[in-house]
Each structure stands twice: as structure tokens, then as C-alpha cells.
Design an enzyme around this catalytic site. Structure first.
Site, PDB file in Angstrom:
ATOM      1  CB  SER A  23      -0.946   0.005   1.200  1.00  0.00           C
ATOM      2  OG  SER A  23      -0.230  -0.081   2.416  1.00  0.00           O
ATOM      3  NE  ARG A  44       7.374 -11.007  -2.199  1.00  0.00           N
ATOM      4  CZ  ARG A  44       6.387 -11.899  -2.127  1.00  0.00           C
ATOM      5  NH1 ARG A  44       6.526 -13.082  -2.719  1.00  0.00           N
ATOM      6  NH2 ARG A  44       5.272 -11.627  -1.468  1.00  0.00           N
ATOM      7  NE  ARG A  45       1.773 -10.840  -4.225  1.00  0.00           N
ATOM      8  CZ  ARG A  45       0.560 -10.414  -4.501  1.00  0.00           C
ATOM      9  NH1 ARG A  45      -0.205 -11.100  -5.331  1.00  0.00           N
ATOM     10  NH2 ARG A  45       0.099  -9.303  -3.967  1.00  0.00           N
ATOM     11  N   GLY A 148       6.440  10.887   8.261  1.00  0.00           N
ATOM     12  CA  GLY A 148       5.418  11.899   8.549  1.00  0.00           C
ATOM     13  C   GLY A 148       4.061  11.247   8.727  1.00  0.00           C
ATOM     14  CE  LYS A 203       4.691   5.798  12.468  1.00  0.00           C
ATOM     15  NZ  LYS A 203       3.747   4.952  11.700  1.00  0.00           N
ATOM     16  CG  ASP A 256       4.173   8.973  11.500  1.00  0.00           C
ATOM     17  OD1 ASP A 256       3.057   8.570  11.144  1.00  0.00           O
ATOM     18  OD2 ASP A 256       5.232   8.381  11.213  1.00  0.00           O
ATOM     19  CB  SER A 266      -2.896   3.131  11.967  1.00  0.00           C
ATOM     20  OG  SER A 266      -1.837   2.544  12.689  1.00  0.00           O
ATOM     21  NE  ARG A 267       0.857  -2.366   7.475  1.00  0.00           N
ATOM     22  CZ  ARG A 267       1.316  -1.508   6.575  1.00  0.00           C
ATOM     23  NH1 ARG A 267       0.494  -0.982   5.700  1.00  0.00           N
ATOM     24  NH2 ARG A 267       2.579  -1.160   6.566  1.00  0.00           N
ATOM     25  CD  GLU A 293       8.197  -2.544   9.368  1.00  0.00           C
ATOM     26  OE1 GLU A 293       8.789  -3.166  10.276  1.00  0.00           O
ATOM     27  OE2 GLU A 293       8.521  -2.620   8.175  1.00  0.00           O
TER      28      GLU A 293
END
Length: 380
Positions: A23, A44-45, A148, A203, A256, A266-267, A293
Site C-alpha cells: 500500500s 515481487r509478484r 510523517g 510512534k 505521525d 493504521s495497521r 512494523e
């Protein structure tokens, strides 16, 4: 006005490669293409590269978003990197070193390498710019990082935002910022690579904590307390490693932090919310379609904090929740490591009744409102 037009035209036609078609990588490729750069995305794919190339879509990661007609894609590293003057990296932080080794033979010897990643390498605790410098035969002046308040889907829909480009070379930062800007995306510059990178890393950890208490069902008071105290933890840590405190009060830190902590896009926030709802860590990882992450960085960051004697009670409790040794509902009350009343140390390390936090909000607001004229560190 003429100077602004000259800067805008300077980035047009610049040959750019973006490695990574998730994304954020795809969104940043769109930012660059919309700014006039000649952009090739490496996926990659092969099937994903083909969809971006032919349909101008990335249905896996940016459903419903039309990509620029001129944006190209390939699954071949050599073709993606051929002639690239700037190379933007948006691969998972834990696979960066391997990807760089594969890319090295195809890199233009004078190319600028730009990290879009917000993580640290688990095995070494290295920031992404350090991994780049260790892996490639490149001067640090040709390495830049971008961070950011940048939620990919919002930007892909061309909702206006800003970011910071940092490099030890101000000239390099300005060259990247000239290319990475358009009508909805503004890039500022600074030379505080450490603060800019650690702001993006740290963050994520606070955002996981916010997601946890959100999943538990706590309200805005709890979340505001964690955001504010989390900013102190972020600043203490980053400054201990050589960052400028002003950077953490700007777009790469506070800006951020607000975006990542408050948004369901937000993951890290989403992963935390699942933990707060009672899901175990393996189940959360299975449900997340992309790398989170914040989950990968908790351990390395706490090791780095310990090495400098920095206390990070919120991050420590996130670690305990991940390990299953702390009930998610117990994370909110433990915002300090001391039962005795303390002075409110804000981002400048002094008890000033919240003045440092007010200055942080004011500075972030000024950057967006006034085009950076009041921001002494992050310059347009």
C-alpha cells in the site's frame, strides 16, 4: 513564485524506481508520478506487477484507487532499476538487507537511495538508513529517509498531507523533496536523520498501545494520556541516540503519532485493537495482510532503550501484552514506573505545565498552515 515554479519543474522527468508494491510503496509511486517523475514500481509478484502495469490498479492493497497512466511496473529488479536516479525502498524492514543485496548489481552508481520504511532490523537494532549504509557501497550523503503523518489510503485518494525528507546532506534532502511533492503532498527537509527515522519507528509502538486500550473499550482520556506520555518516551529515546528534540515535535514525531494512533487505517492501531479484544499475537499476525512494523520493533527498541538507560514504560507494557504476561485491560493505569508523584516532564525534559506539548502541537500546525516558515528545523 518563480523559485517555487523552478523547484517544481526540476523534479519533472526524473527517473525513479520504487521497490515494493504494498500500500505505501504503490501510494508513494503515485505521489512521485503525480509530481511529474518517470516512475517504475518493482513488485515481487509478477501478477501484481502486471495489474499495476496494465490495469493501473493495485486491488490487493489500494482497492478502488486509479493509478497514474504513466506509472509502470515490473517484477524484474534489473528493469526497475535501469537508469534510476532515485530509488525509493518500501519493503518490509526485516527483508531490507536481502533486497539490497539483490539490487546492488543493478543500481546506478550515483543513485540516491531513499527509505520509506518505519522499522528497525530485529537482529541488529539498526535503523534502515544504517542497514543501507552497511549493505551498499554508498556515501551516507546519498541516503535519505522520509517520514510523517502518511496513511497510505488517504494519500492515494489525494487527501492533502506533508512529510519530512531527512539526509545528512541538505542538498540530497532538497533533491528528493523536489521530486516527492505535488498538489496534495508537501515535503519538508531537515538533516536530522536519526530523529526522523526514530520518530517513524517509535510512534508505531505507541499506536499499538492506543489500539490495545481502544480494543479494551477505554475512552479518549486514556488515549490522550498515552499519546502525550508516549511522545515523552519517544523524545527521550531519540535524543539519547543523538536526535534533535525539535524533530520529535514535528511531522516525523508528533504529526505521525497523532495520525497513526487515531486512525483505523493504521495497521499498528488495528493490530493493537485486536490484542485489546483478546486475540493472541499469532492470530493477530495471521489477520494482518501486511507487515505491522510496530509488532516487530518492540523487542529491538527496548533493547536499545536499555543500552542508553532510557525508561519506556508504555512500550514495556506493550511487550508484556504481546508476550501474554499482561492483561490488555491493565495497560492503561501503568503510565509511569514510579508510584511517587512526579513532575510532568514534557518533550524538553522540564516540568512546565504542558508548555512543551503545546509548542509541539503549535509547531506541527504551523508547518501545515504556513508552509514551514515558522519551523526552524523542517524546512520546505
Amino acid at each position: 513564485m518563480k523559485a517555487r515554479q523552478a523547484r517544481a519543474s526540476a523534479g519533472r522527468g526524473t527517473r525513479v524506481a520504487v521497490l515494493g508494491a504494498g500500500s505505501w510503496g504503490t501510494t508513494f509511486a503515485k505521489i512521485l508520478a503525480d509530481g511529474g517523475a518517470d516512475v517504475v514500481v518493482w513488485a515481487r509478484r509478477p501478477e501484481l506487477a502486471r495489474e499495476i502495469q496494465e490495469a493501473k490498479r493495485n486491488s490487493d492493497y489500494l482497492p478502488g484507487v486509479n493509478l497514474p497512466v504513466g506509472l509502470r511496473a515490473t517484477s524484474r529488479l534489473d528493469l526497475a532499476l535501469d537508469g534510476a536516479e532515485q530509488v525509493y525502498l518500501s519493503v518490509p524492514s526485516q527483508s531490507l538487507r536481502e533486497n539490497l543485496k539483490n539490487a546492488e548489481a543493478h543500481l546506478n552508481r550515483n543513485a540516491v537511495i531513499v527509505s520509506l520504511m518505519k522499522g528497525v532490523e530485529k537482529a541488529s537494532g539498526r535503523r534502515m538508513s544504517q542497514v543501507i549504509a552497511e549493505t551498499l557501497p554508498i556515501d551516507t550523503d546519498r541516503i535519505a529517509v522520509i517520514s510523517g503523518p502518511n496513511l497510505a489510503l488517504e494519500i492515494a485518494k489525494q487527501q492533502p498531507t506533508a512529510a519530512v525528507v531527512a539526509s545528512t546532506s541538505l542538498e540530497t534532502a532538497q533533491a528528493v523533496a523536489t521530486v516527492a511533492r505535488n498538489g496534495y503532498f508537501r515535503s519538508f527537509v531537515n538533516t536530522d536523520v536519526i530523529g526522523t527515522e526514530f520518530g517513524g519507528v517509535l510512534k508505531n509502538l505507541i499506536a499499538v498501545a492506543i489500539g490495545i486500550v481502544d480494543g479494551v473499550g477505554y475512552g479518549e482520556n486514556t488515549k490522550a494520556s498515552i499519546i502525550t506520555r508516549g511522545l515523552v518516551e519517544m523524545t527521550d529515546f531519540a535524543v539519547a541516540y543523538g536526535a534533535q528534540p525539535e524533530t520529535l515535535a514535528g511531522l516525523a514525531g508528533l504529526g505521525d503519532l497523532i495520525a497513526t494512533s487515531q486512525s483505523p487505517l493504521s495497521r499498528n492501531n488495528t493490530a493493537g485493537r485486536l490484542l485489546g479484544q483478546g486475540y493472541r499475537l499469532p492470530d493477530v499476525v495471521d489477520q494482518m495482510q501486511q507487515t505491522t512494523e510496530g509488532l516487530a520493533s518492540v523487542g529491538p527498541v527496548l533493547e536499545l532503550a536499555k543500552a542508553k538507560g532510557v525508561e519506556m514504560p508504555i512500550v514495556e507494557q506493550v511487550r508484556q501484552v504481546l508476550a501474554g504476561t499482561l492483561d490488555p485491560k491493565d495497560i492503561a493505569p501503568h503510565l509511569t514506573t514510579d508510584d511517587e508523584p512526579q513532575g510532568e516532564r514534557n518533550t524538553d525534559g522540564q516540568a512546565q505545565g504542558g508548555s512543551a506539548v503545546r509548542r509541539a502541537f503549535k509547531r506541527a500546525f504551523d508547518q501545515l498552515r504556513d508552509g514551514g516558515r515558522r519551523a526552524p528545523r523542517d524546512r520546505p
